[in-house]
Design an enzyme around this catalytic site. Structure first.
Site, short mmCIF file in Angstrom:
data_model
loop_
_atom_site.label_atom_id
_atom_site.label_comp_id
_atom_site.label_asym_id
_atom_site.label_seq_id
_atom_site.Cartn_x
_atom_site.Cartn_y
_atom_site.Cartn_z
N ASP A 65 0.85 -1.20 0.00
CA ASP A 65 0.00 0.00 0.00
C ASP A 65 0.88 1.24 0.00
OD1 ASP A 65 -2.77 -0.08 -0.06
OD2 ASP A 65 -3.00 0.64 1.98
N TYR A 67 2.16 4.86 1.36
CA TYR A 67 2.09 5.53 2.66
C TYR A 67 0.86 6.45 2.68
CZ TYR A 67 7.00 4.12 3.23
OH TYR A 67 8.18 3.41 3.34
N PHE A 78 7.91 1.77 -0.65
CA PHE A 78 8.88 1.98 0.44
C PHE A 78 9.55 3.36 0.41
CE2 PHE A 78 8.87 -2.73 0.09
CZ PHE A 78 8.46 -3.03 1.39
N HIS A 187 9.36 -9.37 6.23
CA HIS A 187 9.16 -7.97 5.89
C HIS A 187 10.09 -7.08 6.73
CE1 HIS A 187 6.98 -4.14 5.42
NE2 HIS A 187 6.45 -4.67 4.33
#
Length: 220
Positions: A65, A67, A78, A187
């Site tokens: 998703d 931010y 990221f 992750h």
């Protein structure tokens, strides 16, 4: 449908843009931008594609998703804009990079430099409402980005797919492991980074594979 996206991507993805689900997705996203605060800015929805043409892709890094806080998202998984504090996952990515390759933690969390070297920084969902994580999931973006992954797998060879966390790893079903290198680990989130993300050496493993297959390495 005429989608404003880099030309080589437009050519390989046109069949997706012409499907009914994409029309419905477009209607939903346009309505969201009209009535709510949505990230990234509309002009940057396809930033990952525009910075990394189809012909240039060497590495695919899959996020989930964008931010959802102001000023962060700019269309690359990221990554954050210059001057924005590093989110915890991004800081852990930089820590692993330093441990793996000795690259010092940079001043900026903007990963445009990776994208311009052939790293497709692909979120599964390309838009999100402010303060509402996951708010644009299950509206059609995942079908589109699954098609992107599958198209890359089928039309290219020798790519590195980096899958961090169970969600990204679920996309392995779309990738031909006989044609591509698939790297999996936990992750980088603080909740899981110490359970296999730190020490995964994915940056050096990526460059080793690219070197072996005659491609230029990424200057992480």
């Amino acid at each position: 449908m005429d989608v404003k996206i880099e030309q080589s991507w437009k050519e390989v993805l046109q069949t997706e843009f012409d499907k009914p689900y994409f029309t419905s997705l477009t209607d939903f996203v346009r309505d969201e931008y009209r009535h709510a605060t949505v990230f990234p800015p509309a002009s940057l929805i396809f930033n990952a594609f525009n910075l990394c043409p189809f012909s240039d892709v060497k590495v695919v890094l899959i996020g989930q998703d964008p931010y959802h806080e102001p000023g962060q998202a700019h269309g690359l998984c990221f990554s954050v804009n210059d001057g924005v504090q590093f989110p915890p996952s991004l800081l852990n990515i930089f820590k692993e990079l330093k441990s793996d390759l000795g690259v010092e933690i940079p001043q900026s969390g903007n990963l445009t430099r990776w994208a311009q070297q052939g790293v497709l920084l692909l979120n599964a969902t390309l838009t999100v409402r402010e303060h509402q994580a996951g708010s644009h999931q299950n509206r059609g973006w995942e079908q589109f980005t699954d098609a992107v992954i599958q198209t890359l797998s089928e039309k290219k060879s020798g790519l590195v797919f980096i899958l961090w966390g169970s969600y990204a790893q679920s996309k392995a079903r779309l990738i031909d492991s006989g044609l591509h290198c698939i790297l999996r680990s936990a992750h980088p989130s603080p909740l899981s980074a110490y359970r296999g993300f730190f020490g995964n050496h994915h940056f050096s493993l990526t460059n080793d594979y690219l070197s072996r297959t005659g491609k230029s390495i990424i200057k992480w």
